[in-house]
Design a protein around this motif. Structure first.
Motif, PDB file in Angstrom:
ATOM      1  N   LEU A 114       5.491 -22.067  12.724  1.00  0.00           N
ATOM      2  CA  LEU A 114       5.944 -22.277  14.101  1.00  0.00           C
ATOM      3  C   LEU A 114       4.806 -22.431  15.110  1.00  0.00           C
ATOM      4  O   LEU A 114       5.074 -22.730  16.274  1.00  0.00           O
ATOM      5  N   GLU A 115       3.571 -22.217  14.695  1.00  0.00           N
ATOM      6  CA  GLU A 115       2.452 -22.247  15.638  1.00  0.00           C
ATOM      7  C   GLU A 115       2.374 -23.542  16.454  1.00  0.00           C
ATOM      8  O   GLU A 115       2.246 -23.495  17.687  1.00  0.00           O
ATOM      9  N   ASN A 122       4.568 -24.050  25.040  1.00  0.00           N
ATOM     10  CA  ASN A 122       3.771 -23.398  26.085  1.00  0.00           C
ATOM     11  C   ASN A 122       3.037 -24.415  26.950  1.00  0.00           C
ATOM     12  O   ASN A 122       2.811 -24.178  28.149  1.00  0.00           O
ATOM     13  N   SER A 123       2.671 -25.545  26.367  1.00  0.00           N
ATOM     14  CA  SER A 123       1.950 -26.579  27.117  1.00  0.00           C
ATOM     15  C   SER A 123       2.872 -27.391  28.022  1.00  0.00           C
ATOM     16  O   SER A 123       2.412 -28.053  28.949  1.00  0.00           O
ATOM     17  N   PHE A 154       6.335 -16.546  27.630  1.00  0.00           N
ATOM     18  CA  PHE A 154       5.095 -16.899  26.932  1.00  0.00           C
ATOM     19  C   PHE A 154       3.943 -15.968  27.295  1.00  0.00           C
ATOM     20  O   PHE A 154       3.068 -15.695  26.454  1.00  0.00           O
ATOM     21  N   ILE A 155       3.913 -15.469  28.540  1.00  0.00           N
ATOM     22  CA  ILE A 155       2.867 -14.524  28.906  1.00  0.00           C
ATOM     23  C   ILE A 155       2.980 -13.258  28.070  1.00  0.00           C
ATOM     24  O   ILE A 155       1.993 -12.768  27.495  1.00  0.00           O
ATOM     25  N   VAL A 156       4.187 -12.710  27.968  1.00  0.00           N
ATOM     26  CA  VAL A 156       4.393 -11.490  27.182  1.00  0.00           C
ATOM     27  C   VAL A 156       4.199 -11.774  25.698  1.00  0.00           C
ATOM     28  O   VAL A 156       3.560 -10.993  24.975  1.00  0.00           O
ATOM     29  N   PHE A 157       4.730 -12.901  25.243  1.00  0.00           N
ATOM     30  CA  PHE A 157       4.655 -13.227  23.813  1.00  0.00           C
ATOM     31  C   PHE A 157       3.215 -13.280  23.317  1.00  0.00           C
ATOM     32  O   PHE A 157       2.864 -12.627  22.322  1.00  0.00           O
ATOM     33  N   PHE A 158       2.368 -14.038  23.993  1.00  0.00           N
ATOM     34  CA  PHE A 158       0.991 -14.203  23.516  1.00  0.00           C
ATOM     35  C   PHE A 158       0.200 -12.901  23.622  1.00  0.00           C
ATOM     36  O   PHE A 158      -0.673 -12.632  22.779  1.00  0.00           O
TER      37      PHE A 158
END
Length: 279
Positions: A114-115, A122-123, A154-158
């Motif tokens: 999934l990367e 995210n982009s 995405f902020i929390v995920f990464f």
């Protein structure tokens, strides 16, 4: 030289308030020019507009706005809608980011597959999703919540993903050697390691949750502080625009302060900067 000066806790607030006062005074002096005031507004009138929103008509509002129109804006309704959208997006985005970050950090195969899709998502400029969310969820609060969730997630995920990846292999090996299973590793090793990263992301996510809610209100809404600001922009009422920004900023700082208090309560085991210097 500035690096050597460290204000004490007693006068730190005085310095901070002093900076704000200097900025407001400079703004007021510059705005005495009518042409500049048209674009930058006047801080006295901005404060008067905020006063007229939160105080009953007649308690000073007429001094700044003789027509009395400023006091008729139902700021509690607009602010309540925006805060509800923000809190929902903040909570949903945080939970989803935490769960997905932990899952992918602990599942190397799924992470590798999934990367590229995660990086592509995210982009993507999430603002372009606002019309799609409006089509799916209508012009109510949920289209704004969905847009803000994409910013918070995405902020929390990464941060969670990176926090779990940063776990020391030595700590993991020692825990396994003591007989810890995967669930025990999750509670005693992975989650504590990711906690600092999570709270770091939450401070950023607070502002992004407000951004998502307000942008969604800009693109299609009949309520909310973003809608109020949009109406003011349509009539070139820059003072109301800055008043709305000030109100949103104040409540964003309040929510960030709540996150900070929870962080200090849950992170008592982590030494603060001052304490580490003493050690």
């Amino acid at each position: 030289m500035w690096q050597l000066i460290k204000p004490s806790e007693g006068n730190l607030r005085v310095w901070q308030v002093g900076v704000l006062v200097v900025v407001l005074l400079a703004w007021q002096l510059v705005s005495r020019d009518p042409q500049i005031a048209f674009f930058l507004g006047e801080p006295v009138r901005v404060l008067g507009r905020i006063w007229s929103w939160f105080m009953p008509i007649g308690l000073g509002a007429s001094v700044f706005f003789p027509d009395g129109l400023a006091g008729r804006a139902d700021i509690y309704l607009h602010l309540g809608v925006t805060l509800l959208e923000t809190v929902l997006a903040f909570g949903i985005g945080t939970v989803l980011g935490l769960v997905c970050g932990l899952w992918l950090a602990l599942a190397p195969l799924a992470s590798a597959i999934l990367e590229p899709y995660i990086k592509a998502a995210n982009s993507m400029p999430r603002v372009i999703l606002a019309p799609i969310f409006a089509l799916w969820f209508g012009l109510g609060i949920w289209s704004k919540v969905a847009l803000a969730v994409t910013l918070v997630f995405f902020i929390v995920f990464f941060n969670v993903y990176q926090g779990v990846k940063e776990v020391s292999p030595v700590v993991l090996a020692n825990a396994r050697m003591l007989g810890a299973n995967q669930r025990q590793l999750l509670h005693t090793v992975y989650l504590p390691s990711a906690t600092a990263w999570v709270f770091s992301s939450l401070h950023t996510s607070v502002g992004l949750a407000f951004v998502g809610a307000v942008v969604g209100e800009y693109l299609g809404s009949a309520r909310g502080v973003g809608y109020l600001i949009l109406q003011a922009e349509g009539t070139f009422d820059v003072n109301t625009v800055f008043a709305g920004i000030a109100v949103l900023t104040a409540f964003a700082l309040l929510l960030d302060g709540i996150v900070g208090r929870v962080e200090r309560r849950l992170m008592k085991w982590q030494p603060r900067a001052g304490e580490t210097e003493k050690l």
